[in-house]
Every structure is written in structure tokens, then in C-alpha cells.
Design a protein around this motif. Structure first.
Motif, mmCIF file in Angstrom:
data_model
loop_
_atom_site.group_PDB
_atom_site.id
_atom_site.type_symbol
_atom_site.label_atom_id
_atom_site.label_comp_id
_atom_site.label_asym_id
_atom_site.label_seq_id
_atom_site.Cartn_x
_atom_site.Cartn_y
_atom_site.Cartn_z
ATOM 1 N N LEU A 1 0.849 -1.188 0.000
ATOM 2 C CA LEU A 1 0.000 0.000 0.000
ATOM 3 C C LEU A 1 0.884 1.237 0.000
ATOM 4 O O LEU A 1 1.970 1.246 0.595
ATOM 5 N N PHE A 2 0.397 2.259 -0.669
ATOM 6 C CA PHE A 2 1.179 3.481 -0.836
ATOM 7 C C PHE A 2 0.284 4.705 -0.653
ATOM 8 O O PHE A 2 -0.921 4.669 -0.942
ATOM 9 N N TRP A 3 0.910 5.774 -0.232
ATOM 10 C CA TRP A 3 0.291 7.088 -0.304
ATOM 11 C C TRP A 3 1.168 7.956 -1.198
ATOM 12 O O TRP A 3 2.395 8.010 -1.019
ATOM 13 N N TYR A 4 0.491 8.600 -2.157
ATOM 14 C CA TYR A 4 1.171 9.524 -3.050
ATOM 15 C C TYR A 4 0.584 10.912 -2.851
ATOM 16 O O TYR A 4 -0.603 11.078 -2.563
ATOM 17 N N LYS A 5 1.428 11.889 -3.065
ATOM 18 C CA LYS A 5 1.025 13.291 -2.967
ATOM 19 C C LYS A 5 1.172 13.919 -4.339
ATOM 20 O O LYS A 5 2.175 13.689 -5.028
ATOM 21 N N GLN A 6 0.164 14.700 -4.754
ATOM 22 C CA GLN A 6 0.238 15.389 -6.038
ATOM 23 C C GLN A 6 -0.040 16.869 -5.833
ATOM 24 O O GLN A 6 -1.190 17.297 -5.758
ATOM 25 N N VAL B 1 4.844 9.274 -0.806
ATOM 26 C CA VAL B 1 4.907 9.760 0.572
ATOM 27 C C VAL B 1 5.351 8.643 1.509
ATOM 28 O O VAL B 1 6.256 8.815 2.331
ATOM 29 N N ILE B 2 4.710 7.484 1.375
ATOM 30 C CA ILE B 2 4.976 6.409 2.320
ATOM 31 C C ILE B 2 4.523 5.084 1.721
ATOM 32 O O ILE B 2 3.624 5.052 0.868
ATOM 33 N N THR C 1 6.492 4.743 8.972
ATOM 34 C CA THR C 1 6.638 6.145 9.370
ATOM 35 C C THR C 1 7.719 6.790 8.529
ATOM 36 O O THR C 1 8.757 6.180 8.270
ATOM 37 N N GLU C 2 7.439 8.022 8.081
ATOM 38 C CA GLU C 2 8.422 8.810 7.338
ATOM 39 C C GLU C 2 8.324 10.241 7.835
ATOM 40 O O GLU C 2 7.472 11.007 7.419
ATOM 41 N N ASN C 3 9.201 10.572 8.773
ATOM 42 C CA ASN C 3 9.216 11.931 9.345
ATOM 43 C C ASN C 3 7.834 12.292 9.898
ATOM 44 O O ASN C 3 7.350 11.648 10.820
ATOM 45 N N ARG C 4 7.175 13.303 9.336
ATOM 46 C CA ARG C 4 5.885 13.746 9.874
ATOM 47 C C ARG C 4 4.713 12.884 9.393
ATOM 48 O O ARG C 4 3.567 13.109 9.803
ATOM 49 N N PHE C 5 4.993 11.947 8.516
ATOM 50 C CA PHE C 5 3.942 11.116 7.928
ATOM 51 C C PHE C 5 3.971 9.712 8.540
ATOM 52 O O PHE C 5 5.042 9.103 8.635
ATOM 53 N N SER C 6 2.824 9.235 8.926
ATOM 54 C CA SER C 6 2.730 7.877 9.442
ATOM 55 C C SER C 6 1.411 7.275 8.992
ATOM 56 O O SER C 6 0.495 8.001 8.588
ATOM 57 N N VAL C 7 1.343 5.959 9.035
ATOM 58 C CA VAL C 7 0.105 5.295 8.626
ATOM 59 C C VAL C 7 -0.450 4.489 9.786
ATOM 60 O O VAL C 7 0.269 4.102 10.708
ATOM 61 N N ASN C 8 -1.756 4.253 9.694
ATOM 62 C CA ASN C 8 -2.425 3.325 10.601
ATOM 63 C C ASN C 8 -2.974 2.221 9.713
ATOM 64 O O ASN C 8 -3.986 2.401 9.029
ATOM 65 N N PHE C 9 -2.257 1.106 9.691
ATOM 66 C CA PHE C 9 -2.601 -0.006 8.816
ATOM 67 C C PHE C 9 -3.351 -1.052 9.614
ATOM 68 O O PHE C 9 -2.816 -1.628 10.563
ATOM 69 N N GLN C 10 -4.596 -1.274 9.242
ATOM 70 C CA GLN C 10 -5.438 -2.278 9.888
ATOM 71 C C GLN C 10 -5.781 -3.332 8.837
ATOM 72 O O GLN C 10 -6.739 -3.169 8.072
ATOM 73 N N LYS C 11 -4.996 -4.407 8.812
ATOM 74 C CA LYS C 11 -5.148 -5.386 7.726
ATOM 75 C C LYS C 11 -6.507 -6.064 7.752
ATOM 76 O O LYS C 11 -7.134 -6.258 6.710
#
Lengths: 113, 113
Positions: B34-39, B48-49, B60-70
Motif C-alpha cells: 500500500l502506498f500514499w502519493y502526494k500530487q 509519501v509512504i 513512518t516517514e518523518n511527519r507522515f505515518s500510517v495506521n494499517f489495519q489489515k
């Protein structure tokens, strides 16, 4: 390392014409994918090329075609343009490794009048 | 077929505050990415992550983090200490094998000074 390069940045065409878009991937990336981006639809997968062969194809009509050259550069062609083909066309390259992220170019904005 | 849903077309956040963007997906696969992209307005899609489904630890990437609930097939993005440069469209994406990614329709985030 140079990023993904797409040319041209903007195109204006008339209905019925055809258009060719170009994409140069990041050096060392052999997989090139194309996406169509329209407002409200997000990104729709067109096709993916690897080693000059189309490996995957999205649900688009046969008017959309592509190819890849031995240096991994890719072209996308749209024939008999329709108004609905107006969109941002994004090219992405990646390593051929499961889970590798896509690296995108700046896109070609196609307007069909 | 894999689908990715972003239910928040637009969001806004005050500078320096925290915001969470939602994403859900549907798949029958067990191993995926899974990915997050910024445009931003420049049109360049920026990674992004990235999250590997077989890893329970949230990326986690600096100020960006995910909450992954499989189990819930949920993949939200948290942006801490929001900055003006975070203003952009954010796309959630799913990848399995090959390089055919599935994208959500995006969330337009505005950071208010």
C-alpha cells in the motif's frame, strides 16, 4: 539521477486526430506504466511494458496503444481522439521487483476539442 | 477485483495541526503493498509512504505515518505538524504483483495558515 521525463507537457488536438506521448524512465528502470487521470476518477491504469513487451493492460479501448523501445523509453498512442480522452496522462517507471513503488513523470495534459 | 476507496474528497487543516486521511481497500490477496502519493499543483506524483501488508508495524516517514489495519482493510495517513507545502491531492494506492497499481479518487488537502 534524472527522474521520469514526459513530453510534451501540453497538447491540444481535435476530435478524430491521433496523438503520441513520450516517456523516458529513470535509468535502470525497465518497467514503464501509463495511467489516465481525470477529475473524480483518480488514476486509471492503461498498460504496462517491460522489456519491450506489454505485460498488463487496463480496460481501455483499442484506440489506446503503446510500445517500449530497447532503451526502455515508451510511447503511448491514442487514435481517433474523442472529447472524453481529455485528461492528464501519467507515465511511471519502476524496478521490476514486487512492491517497488512507481516513480511518476510530470504528465502530459491532453485537451481534445 | 481490487478497489481502493477514499471517502473524503476534500479536507482542510490548520498549519501545525494534525490531520488524518482515510483509505479503505478490497482484496482477496494476503501479500500486497500500500502506498500514499502526494500530487501538488505541479502535477508531479510524489511517493509519501509505503507499507508492506505482511509487516504489522506501521510505516513512518518523518511527519507522515500510517495506521494499517489489515483485517479491516484500512490504511489511513496521518500528517503531523502540517505545513503549507503539504497542500496537495493525496492518493492511496494498492499494488500486488506486477506494476499495475489501483488508486483511490484522491483527497484534496488544504493547509490553512
Amino acid at each position: 539521477k534524472a527522474g521520469v521525463t514526459q513530453t510534451p507537457r501540453y497538447l491540444i488536438k481535435t476530435r478524430g486526430q491521433q496523438v503520441t506521448l513520450s516517456c523516458s524512465p529513470i535509468s535502470g528502470h525497465r518497467s514503464v506504466s501509463w495511467y489516465q487521470q481525470t477529475p473524480g476518477q483518480g488514476l486509471q491504469f492503461l498498460f504496462e511494458y517491460f522489456s519491450e513487451t506489454q505485460r498488463n493492460k487496463g480496460n481501455f479501448p483499442g484506440r489506446f496503444s503503446g510500445r517500449q523501445f530497447s532503451n526502455s523509453r515508451s510511447e503511448m498512442n491514442v487514435s481517433t481522439l474523442e472529447l472524453g480522452d481529455s485528461a492528464l496522462y501519467l507515465c511511471a517507471s519502476s524496478l521490476d521487483r514486487v512492491g517497488s513503488p512507481l516513480h511518476f513523470g510530470n504528465g502530459t495534459r491532453l485537451t481534445v476539442t | 477485483a481490487q478497489t481502493v476507496t477514499q471517502s473524503q474528497p476534500e479536507m482542510s487543516v490548520q498549519e501545525a495541526e494534525t490531520v488524518t486521511l482515510s483509505c479503505t481497500y478490497d482484496t482477496s490477496e494476503n501479500n500486497y503493498y500500500l502506498f500514499w502519493y502526494k500530487q501538488p499543483p505541479s502535477r508531479q506524483m510524489i511517493l509519501v509512504i509505503r507499507q508492506e501488508a505482511y509487516k504489522q508495524q506501521n510505516a513512518t516517514e518523518n511527519r507522515f505515518s500510517v495506521n494499517f489495519q489489515k483485517a479491516a482493510k484500512s490504511f489511513s495517513l496521518k500528517i503531523s505538524d502540517s505545513q503549507l507545502g503539504d497542500t496537495a491531492m493525496y492518493f492511496c494506492a494498492y499494488g500486488h504483483t506486477g506494476n499495475q497499481f489501483y488508486f483511490g479518487t484522491g483527497t484534496s488537502l488544504t493547509v490553512i495558515p
